[in-house]
Design a protein around this motif. Structure first.
Motif, PDB file in Angstrom:
ATOM      1  N   UNK A   1       0.772  -1.289   0.247  1.00  0.00           N
ATOM      2  CA  UNK A   1      -0.072  -0.521   0.026  1.00  0.00           C
ATOM      3  C   UNK A   1       0.810   1.715   0.110  1.00  0.00           C
ATOM      4  N   UNK A   2       0.694   1.705  -0.669  1.00  0.00           N
ATOM      5  CA  UNK A   2       1.978   3.283  -0.918  1.00  0.00           C
ATOM      6  C   UNK A   2       0.545   4.411  -0.868  1.00  0.00           C
ATOM      7  N   UNK A   3       1.369   5.744  -0.189  1.00  0.00           N
ATOM      8  CA  UNK A   3       0.724   6.518  -1.109  1.00  0.00           C
ATOM      9  C   UNK A   3       1.486   7.825  -1.561  1.00  0.00           C
TER      10      UNK A   3
ATOM     11  N   UNK B   1      -2.130  10.688  -3.758  1.00  0.00           N
ATOM     12  CA  UNK B   1      -1.775   8.489  -4.469  1.00  0.00           C
ATOM     13  C   UNK B   1      -2.188   8.334  -3.510  1.00  0.00           C
TER      14      UNK B   1
ATOM     15  N   UNK C   1      -2.441   4.084  -3.832  1.00  0.00           N
ATOM     16  CA  UNK C   1      -3.144   3.155  -4.797  1.00  0.00           C
ATOM     17  C   UNK C   1      -3.958   1.908  -4.212  1.00  0.00           C
ATOM     18  N   UNK C   2      -4.828   2.273  -3.724  1.00  0.00           N
ATOM     19  CA  UNK C   2      -5.571   1.381  -2.926  1.00  0.00           C
ATOM     20  C   UNK C   2      -7.378   1.897  -2.628  1.00  0.00           C
TER      21      UNK C   2
ATOM     22  N   UNK D   1      -5.164   6.049  -8.721  1.00  0.00           N
ATOM     23  CA  UNK D   1      -4.401   6.097 -10.853  1.00  0.00           C
ATOM     24  C   UNK D   1      -2.951   5.789 -10.956  1.00  0.00           C
TER      25      UNK D   1
END
Lengths: 187, 186
Positions: free
Chosen positions: A49-51, A80, A82-83, A147
């Motif tokens: 999981x990245x922000x 951003x 990715x979840x 995205x």
């Protein structure tokens, strides 16, 4: 008197998503001898999981004189995730009092400060924004771009800084600055 | 079916029979031409037996923002049971969202992640980029002495690469694919 606030770009990362069993069976296998031969190989990877926060710009208020009123500026940024698009922010600055002591710009000798206010909004612009307390997690935010790490060139949130005119009017002459750090992670 | 004729009558065929001969000759030439095109577009398969082995899984672990591209190589063994060493490989995977390309998918099969496959006919990193489902012809160097390359050594390499750009925009989660490599003698 010059006031300058730098916003620090921060990658925040938080835990790795709980791993589920891969959907491919363990099928890596050699082929057998024949007129043709087929071997199979499994390929697996886990994306954590990245922000990411991008699009940050400095708040440079220039020289202020008594009676100029509030120094007020805001900056649309990109969040951003990715979840599912949800997140929280925790904003601090590097003023001498440390985390929780409030947001303050300081002069070069750190002998004089001017307090200021920070607001965050999970959409662009300032409508609907909420005040941030130094070092305290925000409420759950939503609408992160899921995205594109750079929101495809657009933005998804806003940071707003206000130095009240009364505080400026009362400050000793000089140049003041501060560096804001915005940590984005899972709510 | 060709009209039956004796060598004797070949020298002086009646005009009607000459027309028939010309007709069949054209057909024979036509068939020969088609055969030639087929040979030019794909090398013929050999009747030799072949084997691919020494397969190992590509387990890339967990990728976090900033980790860069993921690239891994696996040395493989191609064996032929005759003196020839040429072969072709056709590589596919089991992806369903974009079935015509190399894609890993997450557990509910709702998200996909592109990757690149390369094949090398020597035991060295890298190789030629492979298109999903398209034969990579003209490969050589198959081991002809040992079906598991225990003698003579491994012969080839598969490389898998996932770019950081694709990983960085992928939804968090676990992704997998099963690759099939079909080896055929040429």
């Amino acid at each position: 008197m010059k006031t300058f606030i730098k916003a620090a770009s921060i990658f925040a990362l938080v835990g790795v998503v709980a791993l589920s069993p891969y959907n491919a069976e363990a099928a890596t296998a050699d082929g057998s001898v024949g007129t043709s031969s087929t071997g199979t190989v499994d390929v697996t990877v886990t994306v954590a999981e990245n922000f990411r926060i991008t699009g940050l710009a400095a708040f440079a208020f220039g020289t202020r004189n008594i009676g100029d009123g509030d120094a007020d500026s805001n900056d649309d940024v990109c969040i951003f995730h990715n979840g599912d698009g949800s997140y929280k922010v925790n904003i601090t600055d590097d003023s001498t009092g440390g985390t929780g002591a409030g947001f303050n710009v300081e002069n070069a000798g750190d002998s004089a400060v001017i307090s200021y206010n920070v607001f965050f909004n999970d959409v662009t612009g300032t409508v609907g924004e909420a005040a941030i307390t130094d070092g305290t997690n925000s409420a759950a935010q939503s609408g992160a771009n899921t995205a594109s790490q750079t929101c495809g060139g657009g933005n998804s949130a806003n940071i707003h800084v206000v130095i009240p005119g009364a505080n400026l009017d009362a400050a000793a002459a000089g140049a003041y600055d501060s560096e804001l750090t915005i940590v984005v992670d899972a709510d | 079916m060709l009209p039956h004729r004796s060598r004797r009558t070949q020298d002086a065929l009646p005009e009607e029979q000459q027309d028939t001969m010309a007709h069949w000759t054209r057909h024979i030439l036509h068939i020969t031409f088609i055969g030639a095109v087929t040979l030019a577009s794909a090398p013929p398969l050999s009747y030799a037996d072949i084997r691919i082995s020494s397969m190992n899984a590509f387990s890339f672990g967990t990728w976090t923002n900033g980790d860069g591209d993921l690239t891994s190589n696996d040395r493989t063994c191609i064996y032929r049971d005759d003196a020839g060493s040429d072969y072709r490989v056709t590589i596919t995977d089991d992806s369903t969202i974009t079935a015509s390309a190399f894609r890993m998918q997450d557990v509910p099969n709702t998200s996909e992640l592109a990757y690149e496959v390369r094949w090398n006919d020597t035991a060295a990193d890298g190789g030629t980029v492979v298109t999903d489902g398209t034969a990579l012809t003209g490969q050589s160097g198959a081991n002809t002495s040992s079906s598991d390359c225990s003698t003579g050594g491994v012969t080839s390499n598969i490389q898998i690469r996932i770019t950081s750009a694709d990983l960085g925009s992928a939804t968090a989660g676990s992704y997998s694919a099963e690759i099939s490599i079909l080896a055929e003698p040429e």
